[in-house]
Design an enzyme around this catalytic site. Structure first.
Site, PDB file in Angstrom:
ATOM      1  N   GLU A  59       7.578 -13.811  67.058  1.00 23.51           N
ATOM      2  CA  GLU A  59       6.947 -13.982  68.372  1.00 23.51           C
ATOM      3  C   GLU A  59       7.321 -15.351  68.929  1.00 23.51           C
ATOM      4  OE1 GLU A  59       5.540 -13.952  71.739  1.00 23.51           O
ATOM      5  OE2 GLU A  59       5.142 -12.091  70.646  1.00 23.51           O
ATOM      6  N   SER A  61       5.959 -17.065  71.397  1.00 24.89           N
ATOM      7  CA  SER A  61       4.864 -17.902  71.887  1.00 24.89           C
ATOM      8  C   SER A  61       3.642 -17.772  70.988  1.00 24.89           C
ATOM      9  CB  SER A  61       4.484 -17.519  73.319  1.00 24.89           C
ATOM     10  OG  SER A  61       3.306 -18.181  73.726  1.00 24.89           O
ATOM     11  N   MET A 112       0.770 -15.826  72.358  1.00 22.71           N
ATOM     12  CA  MET A 112       0.900 -14.386  72.546  1.00 22.71           C
ATOM     13  C   MET A 112       0.719 -13.617  71.246  1.00 22.71           C
ATOM     14  SD  MET A 112       1.196 -13.652  75.713  1.00 22.71           S
ATOM     15  CE  MET A 112       1.920 -12.019  75.766  1.00 22.71           C
ATOM     16  N   GLY A 141      -0.765 -11.201  68.986  1.00 20.15           N
ATOM     17  CA  GLY A 141      -1.603 -10.069  69.340  1.00 20.15           C
ATOM     18  C   GLY A 141      -1.076  -9.283  70.516  1.00 20.15           C
ATOM     19  N   THR A 154       0.473  -8.757  74.750  1.00 19.81           N
ATOM     20  CA  THR A 154       0.069  -8.897  76.153  1.00 19.81           C
ATOM     21  C   THR A 154      -1.380  -8.478  76.378  1.00 19.81           C
ATOM     22  OG1 THR A 154       2.310  -8.602  77.026  1.00 19.81           O
ATOM     23  CG2 THR A 154       0.486  -8.018  78.495  1.00 19.81           C
ATOM     24  N   CYS A 155      -1.772  -7.364  75.790  1.00 20.82           N
ATOM     25  CA  CYS A 155      -3.077  -6.771  76.106  1.00 20.82           C
ATOM     26  C   CYS A 155      -4.227  -7.738  75.893  1.00 20.82           C
ATOM     27  CB  CYS A 155      -3.282  -5.499  75.282  1.00 20.82           C
ATOM     28  SG  CYS A 155      -4.893  -4.742  75.558  1.00 20.82           S
ATOM     29  N   HIS A 195     -27.974  13.613  79.196  1.00 17.61           N
ATOM     30  CA  HIS A 195     -28.555  13.287  80.497  1.00 17.61           C
ATOM     31  C   HIS A 195     -29.455  12.069  80.342  1.00 17.61           C
ATOM     32  CE1 HIS A 195     -30.421  13.961  84.432  1.00 17.61           C
ATOM     33  NE2 HIS A 195     -31.580  13.721  83.840  1.00 17.61           N
TER      34      HIS A 195
END
Length: 460
Positions: free
Chosen positions: A39, A41, A44, A46, A48-49, A445
């Site tokens: 990775e 960065s 980051m 984990g 983008t999400c 309900h």
């Protein structure tokens, strides 16, 4: 550069820490394989999400909705941003530890580029690391698309969907793009008190939705104080110390829109530039997406792509399903493919949210279906008290049904809790339930789900 030594043979290299990649790394490691996850960065971990996408934006939207129409307040927005940052930091740390705790996973921070079909070079400053493996998985996600428009470069008062999350709350905001990202951010900032204007180049916003559904979304945006200008083609953007100016053409006339900030929201493109795909011989498509088959394999044996990088639907849950397909290829019987996907839903988190699955009425007609339509405004559904209970009875529910078989072709749900109800409708479609069978189900309900009883009853 990493959390473990790079010594020893790797079974797989995964480039990018998105949903599909991180899940696949854990799955392969627990199966006894040695995996390197790269990775570029540390912010980051984990994917983008949890860092800049789904989770942080929905946290901001929740806080915007909680204000219930209160006016502009910079401090309120900054408090929401601080909560967002705390949440993402916690989730980022959790995602890191989940893989760092696995001995056979090597976590590497740096930018990866192919040096051949089985090898990559990772650089981090002056440090370099050479890695090779029999399997390499590209999982680099997507980036906001930046148009070839004068002054559209990100910086200062001009933002993309990532940078605007840490900007000052603008008193006036111009949103370039009337698609899903633009509409969602317009809804959020309007509720934080910004005066929002959306410039959409199409004849109407949300052009992929049926007109009656799109009108409901637009009405709710207008309720929040946002304006949508359709058929607006942006020509240039300029900025100075006083503000930004967006020049756009509409029906032959040039207009100027003044704003404190500009959000460019014209979709996302696969993040594959700089990967050195040519060194591996990997083919790409017209938008830079990695070309894959139904099993997520590229044209080069041993190289795969999952998530947004392969040009498929840009949803975290599709990336997760990509992991299932690839795990089936690498560890299972190879039976899973992207062709297995049926009735994949999506949600736009406006207020209330719009969720859809399957075909719209227009799409069904284009595909030659003889369709019957069940549609009702939420405010007119007697057997759906939950929206009234929580104070937001706006929206619409629309079903598109095959008149011959009574199979559900699609549904658009815009109402409180629609992001949950749509999953039930999608499940019913996957299980080939008829509209009559879904109509006669027993639901709790008061809930939003029970609206399906009444709406589908219109079909007899």
């Amino acid at each position: 550069m990493g959390s473990a030594s790079a010594d020893g043979q790797l079974d797989a290299i995964i480039i990018g820490w998105g949903k599909g990649g991180k899940t696949l790394a854990g799955t392969l490691a627990r199966a006894g394989q040695r995996v390197a996850l790269i990775e570029q960065s540390t912010q980051m971990h984990g994917g983008t999400c949890i860092n800049i996408g789904c989770v942080p934006t929905k946290a901001l939207i929740h806080d915007a909705e909680s204000r219930d129409g209160a006016g502009y307040d910079q401090q309120v927005f900054q408090a929401a941003v601080q909560r967002r940052d705390k949440l993402t930091a916690m989730m980022r740390a959790k995602n890191f530890s989940m893989l760092d705790d696995l001995e056979s996973v090597l976590l590497v921070n740096g930018k990866a580029a192919f040096t051949g079909p089985r090898s990559v070079r990772v650089t981090a400053g002056s440090d370099e690391l050479e890695l090779s493996a029999a399997k390499i998985i590209i999982n680099t996600g997507a980036l906001p698309a930046i148009p070839d428009i004068e002054g559209a470069q990100i910086g200062g008062r001009v933002h993309d969907s990532t940078t605007i999350q840490h900007a000052q709350l603008p008193k006036t905001l111009a949103v370039v793009g009337g698609g899903y990202v633009g509409i969602e951010f317009a809804s959020m900032f309007a509720q934080f008190g910004s005066k929002v204007t959306v410039l959409d180049r199409g004849s109407r916003a949300l052009s992929k939705e049926d007109p009656d559904v799109a009108r409901e979304v637009q009405a709710c945006l207008e309720d929040a104080g946002a304006e949508i200008i359709s058929s607006a083609s942006v020509r240039s953007i300029s900025q100075d110390e006083q503000g930004a100016t967006v020049s756009y053409e509409r029906r032959g006339e040039v207009h100027q829109l003044q704003a404190d900030a500009v959000l460019i929201a014209l979709g996302r493109v696969p993040n594959t530039a700089g990967l050195g795909l040519e060194a591996a011989g990997v083919q790409t498509g017209s938008r830079g997406e990695v070309a894959v088959d139904e099993f997520l394999a590229t044209n080069v044996e041993g190289i795969y792509a999952l998530g947004d990088a392969n040009g498929g639907p840009q949803f975290t849950y599709v990336s997760l399903d990509d992991h299932r397909v690839l795990a089936s290829q690498l560890l299972g019987d190879g039976s899973r493919s992207t062709k297995d996907r049926v009735a994949v839903p999506y949600t736009i988190f406006t207020t209330p949210p719009l969720a859809r699955v399957g075909l719209s009425q227009e799409q069904a007609a284009q595909q030659g279906f003889q369709a019957k339509i069940a549609v009702k405004k939420v405010s007119e559904i007697a057997a759906m008290p939950r929206p009234k209970i929580v104070g937001d009875p706006r929206g619409i529910i629309k079903f598109v049904i095959d008149a011959r078989s009574d199979q559900i072709l699609g549904a658009a749900l815009m109402h409180v809790d629609s992001q949950e109800v749509v999953n039930l409708v999608a499940l019913a479609m996957r299980q080939h339930m008829t509209a009559a069978e879904l109509r006669d189900q027993i639901f709790t309900h008061p809930s939003s789900t029970e609206a399906l009883n009444e709406v589908l009853a219109q079909l007899g």
